[in-house]
Structures are given as C-alpha cells and as structure tokens.
Design a protein around this motif. Sequence first.
Motif, PDB file in Angstrom:
ATOM      1  N   LEU B 212      28.935  51.170  35.308  1.00 10.93           N
ATOM      2  CA  LEU B 212      29.488  51.616  36.671  1.00 10.93           C
ATOM      3  C   LEU B 212      30.866  51.210  36.937  1.00 10.93           C
ATOM      4  CD1 LEU B 212      28.405  52.472  39.448  1.00 10.93           C
ATOM      5  CD2 LEU B 212      28.300  50.196  40.034  1.00 10.93           C
ATOM      6  N   VAL B 213      31.711  51.974  37.455  1.00  7.20           N
ATOM      7  CA  VAL B 213      32.995  51.794  37.909  1.00  7.20           C
ATOM      8  C   VAL B 213      33.067  51.362  39.258  1.00  7.20           C
ATOM      9  CG1 VAL B 213      35.132  52.800  37.908  1.00  7.20           C
ATOM     10  CG2 VAL B 213      33.718  53.505  36.126  1.00  7.20           C
ATOM     11  N   ILE B 214      33.991  50.422  39.534  1.00  2.00           N
ATOM     12  CA  ILE B 214      34.435  50.275  40.910  1.00  2.00           C
ATOM     13  C   ILE B 214      35.861  50.731  41.037  1.00  2.00           C
ATOM     14  CG2 ILE B 214      34.980  48.491  42.674  1.00  2.00           C
ATOM     15  CD1 ILE B 214      32.798  46.526  41.791  1.00  2.00           C
ATOM     16  N   ALA B 215      36.281  51.657  41.772  1.00  2.00           N
ATOM     17  CA  ALA B 215      37.417  52.044  41.822  1.00  2.00           C
ATOM     18  C   ALA B 215      38.116  51.271  43.111  1.00  2.00           C
ATOM     19  CB  ALA B 215      37.625  53.727  42.021  1.00  2.00           C
ATOM     20  N   GLY B 216      39.163  50.744  42.920  1.00  2.00           N
ATOM     21  CA  GLY B 216      39.860  50.177  44.270  1.00  2.00           C
ATOM     22  C   GLY B 216      41.253  50.742  44.482  1.00  2.00           C
ATOM     23  N   GLY B 217      41.686  50.090  45.502  1.00  2.00           N
ATOM     24  CA  GLY B 217      42.883  50.535  46.086  1.00  2.00           C
ATOM     25  C   GLY B 217      44.267  50.697  45.366  1.00  2.00           C
ATOM     26  N   GLY B 218      43.907  49.941  44.273  1.00  2.00           N
ATOM     27  CA  GLY B 218      45.332  49.844  43.011  1.00  2.00           C
ATOM     28  C   GLY B 218      45.533  51.219  42.594  1.00  2.00           C
ATOM     29  N   ILE B 219      44.244  51.899  42.567  1.00  2.00           N
ATOM     30  CA  ILE B 219      44.495  53.277  41.960  1.00  2.00           C
ATOM     31  C   ILE B 219      45.436  54.216  42.731  1.00  2.00           C
ATOM     32  CG2 ILE B 219      43.176  55.539  41.491  1.00  2.00           C
ATOM     33  CD1 ILE B 219      40.915  53.588  40.603  1.00  2.00           C
ATOM     34  N   ALA B 220      45.049  54.272  44.136  1.00  2.00           N
ATOM     35  CA  ALA B 220      45.986  54.862  45.082  1.00  2.00           C
ATOM     36  C   ALA B 220      47.432  54.458  45.053  1.00  2.00           C
ATOM     37  CB  ALA B 220      45.555  54.760  46.269  1.00  2.00           C
ATOM     38  N   THR B 241      33.431  53.092  45.222  1.00  2.00           N
ATOM     39  CA  THR B 241      34.632  52.706  45.659  1.00  2.00           C
ATOM     40  C   THR B 241      34.543  51.641  46.663  1.00  2.00           C
ATOM     41  OG1 THR B 241      34.770  53.971  47.322  1.00  2.00           O
ATOM     42  CG2 THR B 241      35.636  55.062  45.286  1.00  2.00           C
ATOM     43  N   THR B 242      35.821  50.713  46.689  1.00  2.00           N
ATOM     44  CA  THR B 242      35.760  49.813  47.668  1.00  2.00           C
ATOM     45  C   THR B 242      36.300  50.634  48.953  1.00  2.00           C
ATOM     46  OG1 THR B 242      38.395  49.595  47.026  1.00  2.00           O
ATOM     47  CG2 THR B 242      36.870  48.111  46.048  1.00  2.00           C
ATOM     48  N   LEU B 243      36.567  49.885  50.240  1.00  2.00           N
ATOM     49  CA  LEU B 243      37.191  50.424  51.467  1.00  2.00           C
ATOM     50  C   LEU B 243      38.516  51.321  50.889  1.00  2.00           C
ATOM     51  CD1 LEU B 243      36.891  50.574  54.439  1.00  2.00           C
ATOM     52  CD2 LEU B 243      38.254  48.615  54.495  1.00  2.00           C
ATOM     53  N   LYS B 244      39.225  50.545  50.390  1.00  2.00           N
ATOM     54  CA  LYS B 244      40.616  51.298  50.063  1.00  2.00           C
ATOM     55  C   LYS B 244      40.634  52.189  49.000  1.00  2.00           C
ATOM     56  CE  LYS B 244      44.647  48.868  50.406  1.00  2.00           C
ATOM     57  NZ  LYS B 244      45.239  48.171  49.333  1.00  2.00           N
ATOM     58  N   GLY B 245      39.442  52.135  48.409  1.00  2.00           N
ATOM     59  CA  GLY B 245      39.271  53.246  47.152  1.00  2.00           C
ATOM     60  C   GLY B 245      38.812  54.526  47.731  1.00  2.00           C
ATOM     61  N   LEU B 246      38.223  54.394  48.839  1.00  2.00           N
ATOM     62  CA  LEU B 246      37.843  55.809  49.589  1.00  2.00           C
ATOM     63  C   LEU B 246      38.758  57.044  49.172  1.00  2.00           C
ATOM     64  CD1 LEU B 246      36.288  54.259  52.733  1.00  2.00           C
ATOM     65  CD2 LEU B 246      34.969  55.215  50.745  1.00  2.00           C
ATOM     66  N   GLY B 247      38.224  58.119  48.860  1.00  2.00           N
ATOM     67  CA  GLY B 247      39.150  59.390  48.534  1.00  2.00           C
ATOM     68  C   GLY B 247      39.503  59.464  47.144  1.00  2.00           C
ATOM     69  N   ILE B 248      39.347  58.265  46.472  1.00  2.00           N
ATOM     70  CA  ILE B 248      39.605  58.466  44.937  1.00  2.00           C
ATOM     71  C   ILE B 248      38.665  59.343  44.384  1.00  2.00           C
ATOM     72  CG2 ILE B 248      39.361  57.382  42.832  1.00  2.00           C
ATOM     73  CD1 ILE B 248      40.576  54.808  44.267  1.00  2.00           C
TER      74      ILE B 248
END
Lengths: 92, 565
Positions: B212-220, B241-248
């Motif tokens: 599983l991947v957790i995609a975080g805000g750093g990606i944006a 995703t985290t809260l800040k990763g929403l939309g990735i």
Amino acid sequence: MYHSLDIRLSASEGAVIRTLGLIERRGFSLGKCSISEAGSNGRSMQLTVASSRSGDLLKRQLQRLHDVHSVELKPAVSIQKSPGIRPINRRT
Amino acid sequence: MNPSKQLAPELLSGSQVLIEALERNGVKQIFGYPGGTIMPVYDALVGSTMKHYLCRHEQGAALAADAYGRVTRKAGVCMATSGPGATNLVTGIANAFMDSVPMVVITGQVPSALQGTDAFQEVDIFGITLPVVKHSYIVREIADIPRIVDEAFQLAENGRPGPVLIDLPKDISAGTGAAVHMPLAPLPAAPDPDASTLQAASDMLSKARRPLVIAGGGIAISNSVEAFRRFAERTAVPVTTTLKGLGIMPADAEGYVGMLGMHGNGAANHAVQNCDLLMVVGARFDDRATGHLAQFAPSARVIHIDIDAAEISKLRKADVAIVSELAPALDGIRPQHKANTGWRAQCAGWTREFAWRYDAPAKGIYAPKLLRDLSRVQPAGMITTCDVGQHQMWVAQHCSFDDPLQHLSSGGLGTMGYGLPAAIGAKVAKPEATVLCVSGDGSIMMNVQELATLKRYDIDVKILLFDNSALGLVRQWQEIFFDGNYSEVHLSDNPDFAGVARAFGIQARSISEPDEVSGALDWLLKSDGAAMLHVAIDSMENVWPLVPPGKPNHKMMRSNPDKAR
C-alpha cells in the motif's frame, strides 16, 4: 541515553539559541555546553544531551538548520555522565 | 528599477533596497498591514511594481500569503509592523511551517538602539518565531539586505519549503547606505536516489503480498503528481492519501482507497492496518493519520521517501529510506510485477463496503450530501479552501479534487480562520480559477474582517458557510468522550451571517431546507463577484467515521454509540 555532540555553526545572530532551542524542543535535555569561536566566521559547540529519543534523529534535525554547518554525534560509550542532566523520557 | 544602480551603487534607503530586492525576486503581490516601524517600507512601496493587499488583520495577511505560496509554489510575502503586528503574524507563520509552505515574512522592528529596552511596540519576533521558521534574520546593515532577501527566497522555496522571517529595525529601513546585489550560488541539489536503495525498494515491492502507498502533501509541493500517477498505474499498488494528499489520485481511480486517519475512509484504514508493505511518499506519520502509532500498520515493513532526512524514522522506523526529490525516486522504483490481484480485489471490496452514504436521515440539510452535489457541478479547476472543524473533514471526505493544489486546508496546525484569507491568497495567485471558501460558524468569525478585503479589492471568492450554531467538532467530542457535558460550544447567539456579509458589501443568501440546495449552489457559483451562501444545518450532526484518540485506525466508530442515527 546520553549523547555527545560536536556542532559547527555560523556566527550569525541567533545561531546558538536556535540550535539549543531545537535540542530542547525535540525532547533532549541539555547538560554540558561549551561554545567557542572557530575560524573567521564560525562557532564550535560541544554539548552533552540526554533523552530517550534517537541521537541520530536529533543530528538530522540539527542538520536542517541553515546556521548549522556540521554535526558530529559521538558514540555514547565515550560519554561521561553529566551530573546535572537526566534523560527526558517522552513517548514518541 | 534603474539598472545602473547595480554598476555604481548610490545611496538608497534600506527600504528602497528592500523593495528592489523583492522586485528582483519576482514578487508581484504582498499581503500586509502598515504601522509605526514598518512605515519607511510602506513609504518606499509607493511606486513599486508590486501590488499590496491591505488585509484587515495581520493574521489574515499571513494566511493569505500562505495560500499564495501553496498555489504558486513560490514564496508568498507578508509584511507587518513590530510588536502586535508581528505577533499577529505568528499563527500564519506557524501554519506555513507545519504544512511546508514557502513564505517570506517581513517585520518592522524598533530602531537597533532601542532593541532590548522594552521600547514601544518592541517584541523579540525573531526569538518568538524561532520554533516555527525555516530560517530568520535580523538585518544589521543595509548592505546585507540584497543577500538576505535573496537567501530568504532561496531557502523558503527550495528543499522542504517553509517560512523565512526578515526582521528589519527602523534605523536600517529609514537609514541610507549602499548595497550591491551579488547573485547567490545555487543551493546544492537534492541527491539523486541511490541505485541500490531503489533496488531494495523495488525488491520489497516485488515480494510484498499486500503493498500500500500513502501519498502525502510532499507530492504536490514537489510537483510530482504526474510521476506519482505514473507509478501508481505502472505498479497497481493500492493508494491511500493523507489530508494534504487529497487530489493526488482522482477520487474514482482504480486502486484508490481514499484518505486514511481519524476521519478517513474505512477502506483506507482497513487497507493500512492489513498491508504488509507501506510505501510512504512525502508524508510524515502525523498522529491524525496514524491513530495509535504502535498499532499502526502492524504487519508492514516501511519504505519512506522524503526530501527531508529528518522525517526518516522520526515516528515509524523505515526499513528502506530514500532521501531525494520524489519524482526520480518514484520513477526509479520498478517492482517485477504488478501488485497482487487478490489484495487489490480485497481493497476494492473495502472501497465498496465503506463507500460514503448520503441517505442519512438528517434533519434539514445534510452537509456531506451538499458537498457531494457541489463536487458534481463545480467548475473545472475550482480551488476549495477550508477552515477547521467538522466542515473541513466533510470537505476532505465528500468533495473531489483533480489536483492537490485545488484543496487548501490547514493540515498541520489546524488553524480556524484559515479559509477566508486563504481564499483571498489563492484568488490573487490564480485569478482565472473559481475559488470557494468552505467555512463554519465558529471558524468564519476568526477572520471575518477579511470580508472587507474581498470588497476592497473586488476579489471574487465564493463562501459556503455551514452554520450548526456550535463549535461542532468540539461539541461532537464532548458528546462522545465527555458524556455529553457540553462546555462552551453553543453558538446559538450567532449573528445573522448573511446580514454580516451584506454589511461588508458582499451579496448573501441563507438556506435551511434540502430543496433549496440545488438552486442556491447554482446561485453561488454563478453570482457576479464575491458571494456568501449561509447554510443552516443540524447542530447535532457528527463527522463519521471517527477513530477515537489512542485507538488503532481500524477501530473506527461509524456512528454514535448511544443513539441509532
């Protein structure tokens, strides 16, 4: 756990308090602390700190600071226990 | 300004040198508020190419600069006077620090000779902000200003971004001197990911049965959304995703299990608790995401990818750590095969099982359904800013975003009052976008004065205000965890919010019945200029699911334990 740190930092205004503040905020109590001038525009700081937290993590947190040029974390076995400090025991 | 000044430096005021330096760094907009010690800078600002937005509280200026920085990935700039002006910025600075937002903050300071004497409007803002800045300066020489300003932008925008403060004593800003601009050496680039570490990560992914991947805000932040989507498609590893990763990930993407954490989706929380390999990309194991840390993803080995070495093994030990820019790491991880189909099917099953339901027998308007309906009619590229509380979690759960920069939320600091100034900053940064601020009756009052800023500059921000006559999330916790002992959460004496908006010159409507929603949303989105839609909702509505504090993520409460909903 006790750690000995050898930090080279800039002589900029606030560099020392910024560095010491980070160490306490990140859950390490300060023991011995000696600061001296090093080179034309730098300072050298020797510290003993104590915490249940990882010294290696503290080193990486210190390395983030723009004022900090280098951090050497000395092995715990060579550290003399400082009478004034007790490890901060914080849950992580 | 006149380029000959760089050849033969003439005497300029410190403020003129500062303005030139800001212009040279590409600053087009500044959010601020004048006052005593910053007056020389405001004097020099007249005639500058930069547009200044007078916010009505310094916190509003700092939070607008934060959103400007998020949307543009360039430092937002805010400015205030010494003393209370500076301390009012602190919440905005901390907000940017916690969410890794590039920001440059300029504060006036009392003259150098008065520093340390408890002078009028003197505070040690340099000292106050040490824990919440990436770096900071007190200017001691006019000649240092060009270098300090250049460094401030360089530091704020590079690596892991963050706020940088420049404190400017009045004798420097009002004094004259010569200052020559010398270009800075670029910062050393982040190291490329190490080939053997990439191989180790690839091998771990190849061997994992339940990755599983957790995609975080750093990606944006690092502009790595496309690289991430390539990775997700190539490997078919399920993604949360985290809260800040929403939309990735698009909300309906195959393999996407939604947001994890305290108010995350059940599918995400079950996937994370059952996975045997967790690849964490640009995220930092925040406690709101992990629940009880010791029981978080208990069977998983961890691959952690982040540009900040200090995030590695801070809270959860990484078995493989990659400290680099995210895109080259994502491109370099090449498992031998796609993720196990049985595991993918299990995740898809959870996604079906925990799909949001909108048939709750709410009294009156059901906010989650309104937000879902809004997502279906919103213009492409709409930017949604939020305040903090129940509505923030409903936005995270029920709105859909094509890109993480379309969702501006105070994740780390949780700043009530973020939404309205953030919408201002976002609209100024991206005037072509529709900008919606979703707020609550508690949060809106934290920075309600910024309605005047909307009006003053004719900034077209749409405000969707959910009003449950309570500090809803606190009320919910008091209901569940404090035996319904409600303490200081009732706001039944709220003002007439639509009337408040109109008093500021903002058009407004109020609704309270479900059959009014569709027409009112249409009105809000199509209204000419700034507008507020005030929506009265049930004061006892709660955010579900909820992972109680100290519990692991799969121990979610899905409804009130004492009442059938």
